[in-house]
Motif scaffolding. Sequence first.
Motif, PDB file in Angstrom:
ATOM      1  N   ASN A 131       0.825  -1.200   0.000  1.00 34.05           N
ATOM      2  CA  ASN A 131       0.000   0.000   0.000  1.00 34.05           C
ATOM      3  C   ASN A 131       0.862   1.253   0.000  1.00 34.05           C
ATOM      4  OD1 ASN A 131      -2.463   1.056  -0.079  1.00 34.05           O
ATOM      5  ND2 ASN A 131      -3.094   0.418   1.972  1.00 34.05           N
TER       6      ASN A 131
ATOM      7  N   GLU B 113       2.196   1.835  -3.352  1.00 28.43           N
ATOM      8  CA  GLU B 113       1.203   2.423  -4.253  1.00 28.43           C
ATOM      9  C   GLU B 113       1.040   3.903  -3.954  1.00 28.43           C
ATOM     10  OE1 GLU B 113      -2.454   0.267  -4.776  1.00 28.43           O
ATOM     11  OE2 GLU B 113      -3.472   2.123  -5.311  1.00 28.43           O
ATOM     12  N   LYS B 114       1.105   4.252  -2.669  1.00 31.91           N
ATOM     13  CA  LYS B 114       0.929   5.670  -2.322  1.00 31.91           C
ATOM     14  C   LYS B 114       2.086   6.499  -2.860  1.00 31.91           C
ATOM     15  CE  LYS B 114      -2.019   5.431   1.680  1.00 31.91           C
ATOM     16  NZ  LYS B 114      -2.008   5.053   3.093  1.00 31.91           N
TER      17      LYS B 114
ATOM     18  N   SER C 108       4.335   5.612  -5.446  1.00 30.65           N
ATOM     19  CA  SER C 108       4.622   5.577  -6.879  1.00 30.65           C
ATOM     20  C   SER C 108       3.386   5.434  -7.742  1.00 30.65           C
ATOM     21  CB  SER C 108       5.561   4.400  -7.169  1.00 30.65           C
ATOM     22  OG  SER C 108       4.853   3.203  -7.061  1.00 30.65           O
ATOM     23  N   GLY C 109       2.244   5.025  -7.177  1.00 32.60           N
ATOM     24  CA  GLY C 109       1.040   4.907  -7.982  1.00 32.60           C
ATOM     25  C   GLY C 109       0.734   3.504  -8.429  1.00 32.60           C
ATOM     26  N   ASN C 110       1.624   2.567  -8.176  1.00 42.04           N
ATOM     27  CA  ASN C 110       1.345   1.198  -8.584  1.00 42.04           C
ATOM     28  C   ASN C 110       1.926   0.259  -7.538  1.00 42.04           C
ATOM     29  OD1 ASN C 110       0.393  -0.852 -10.102  1.00 42.04           O
ATOM     30  ND2 ASN C 110       1.579  -0.385 -11.925  1.00 42.04           N
ATOM     31  N   ARG C 111       1.342  -0.933  -7.448  1.00 43.96           N
ATOM     32  CA  ARG C 111       1.753  -1.832  -6.377  1.00 43.96           C
ATOM     33  C   ARG C 111       3.047  -2.569  -6.696  1.00 43.96           C
ATOM     34  NH1 ARG C 111      -1.983  -4.314  -2.891  1.00 43.96           N
ATOM     35  NH2 ARG C 111      -1.106  -6.282  -3.541  1.00 43.96           N
TER      36      ARG C 111
END
Lengths: 118, 187, 132, 362
Positions: free
Chosen positions: D139, D142-143, D145-148
């Motif tokens: 998570n 993702e926060k 860089s925008g991707n998991r």
Amino acid sequence: MKINKIEVTLQNVVEKITKFYDPTTTHFLTLNGVAIDETKTEIQWIFADYMKLNDNTVFYVVVDQEDVVPSIVEVIPSAIMSQREVVDMFGIEVQNSAKGLYLDEDSLQKPLSGGCTL
Amino acid sequence: MFDLKKYRKKSPWILHYNAGSCNGCDIEILASLAPKYDLERFGVLNTGNPKQSDVFLVTGPVTFRSRERLVELYTQMPSPKVVIAVGSCTCSGGVFRDMYNVEDGIDNYIPVDVYVPGCASSPELIIDGVVKALEILEQKSKEIELPKKLFGTIKEEEGVLNLREMALSVAQKSEQINAQKSEQNEN
Amino acid sequence: MSSQFIKAFTNLFKKPQTTTYPQDAIERTENYRGLIEYTENECIYCLKCEKACPPGAILFVPCEDPVPNDKNKKSLKYEYNPWLCIYCTECIRACPKAELALTQSDKKPQIGVKGDRVNSEWTILEQLKKGV
Amino acid sequence: MSKKIVQIPLGSQHISLLEPVKFKFSCENEKIIDVDSDVGFVHRGIERACTTKFKYDKIAYVVARVCGLCAITHSLTYTMSAESLLEGEVSMKAKYLRVLMVELDRIHSHMLCLSHVSENAGYEALFMQIMGDREPIMNLQEKISGNRVQFDYIDIGGVNRDISLSVEDDIKVSLKELRGKIEDLINEFENNYTLSLRFKGIGALSLKEAQEFNALGPIARAAGLVTDVRSESNDLPYSEIGFKIVTSSGGDIYARNMVRLHEILNSITMCENIVSGIPEGEIKTKFKGKPNGEALFRLEAPRGELMYYVKGSSKPMLDRLRIKTPTFASIPAFVEIFKGQEYANAPAILASFDPCMSCTAK
């Protein structure tokens, strides 16, 4: 990172590497090929020291397509994989190294050599 | 869109094969089976055996050496089966499109029912894809049952076995069904 | 041993980890990289995004439908394949009118089924583009 | 019982194997005496495509797809080797953010490996627990860089996205929680019979063998070989943020688990230090010129040493890109470890290597 380049010949490469290589302080990274032009290829043996800042040693030799590169597996057993890779990718014969690590018979042969065009 | 009750009874088993992907989608498939997203609440189980699976999850643009394995696994699965292409490179080659050892997407080799986009596909998208695949699986299993049902009804009505008429009526009925389907699709 | 029992007991009263995804939507983070969206009126047809895209998921295909005008002299049509896109945002960094002509939304891409323009149809578009 | 040599294949598709790799074990009764491996299932031809299809500034996105687990290390190593051939200077802030992502990636990769190891010990519940504990890290990624998984965070000149204050707070909170959980896990891996006794002495590699076969990463450090590229280069600010080399002795599966767990703790410390002390500055600076000359760069990926060799001649296309991945170089060591082990332990030993075949075949 710094590169110390040492030129060798096909005849004395095994001897020089044996003299240089000490498994407790140095490790072998990889066998690398660089296509220079359509027939000539530069073969590099890359080494690095354990726990030393920015220290890489590269032994290199320029070979023709027909030359047979001596194998260093006797000195460094872990070189077997990268030797097989060079055989596949450049079509250069390396002693005691079989073809077919990556490439099947119907795929593009020696894709990284200078003479290869799609 | 989501009628969970309908799927709760079923337990589709999935088979996962990596046909040359970068592992990104594979770990996302694992993550979608793990507690946070938990595909297992739909009864989805990851098996390693093609002969027990209903859903085929494929990741990766088919490489030369994995071609035969992919087709072999597909043919070993019993029908009805659904194929899900997970990730951009599985759908169309993605960033590996036109590389020399890559076959640009699995639909050049096996029929694909669901395409899940994303690089790497997030578990959210994989769940969407599996739910969609379950719809298709339901539909496919109904289609398999179809001829048997039609034969059954004719037998009851007429009491006499007339193969020619039966075949004709089956053809008619399946035409009707096809027409209905195409209407639905247009709507 | 006793600590494990205490942990197991407290776990009984904790919220479950699992998100009930298909029923409730997942909360998106601010930076989520979703679909690339295009506004035709703002585009100046510089083709920078097409050149920047690593997999080639953006194509400006020559066609007859939009009549050639001042901005679009060669009558090109924007085509985008969400099943080829790797969502790297390189096109938006290349776009001179980013945030207007080309944006990255937080919408998730659609799940494709048979009949969507995924692979073979896209190959035809690529050939159309190369043929000119 | 008479001695009979049996050939047992494992792979390329197998329930306990995530990776498409084929091993052929020659077993004498139950004992493995020789191993033959076929690793070419994932060969895609990235090295050639990087010199014929993509320009030098796009390659970071392509090489990230060599491997999904250490994607960030691949793009970072490439970017740094390309930057050394260009004119420009990366800001300190970008360097810190790069290290932050690399260390977060290492945490989640190690946790994935540990969960696999516990699954192969027959401890399904712990597998689920570690996978669940791993989610907050995904998570965070993702926060930021925008991707998991595929971050596409690093570009020539710096990083693509800035980090916001709220995300920094999230990182602090999540890492603090994770530290407690990892400490519990260390206790579990040390004291639980399923995990400790079961794995002690199995799949062992001695220090001498590790040196002889050039083992890398956690496998080498578990055998007592002191090697870590993070302390062998000064291009990234590792010395300022509290990096410590974690070693163990024994070289068996248990030692590898311990090395991984303690490395996670060290990575958490480093991430916390980074977040509390990110310097001010630009996240991206312009680089001039086209790559010219040769560069060789090494970086520590979660699985060991990663090397990039880049050669350019002032053209947008590179002349040569060579990727040496950790798993590829460790395969001779893997084969050595397998010899003399029971066949029943083979999946567990394989999981403890944390092999990455998509790295190996490129």
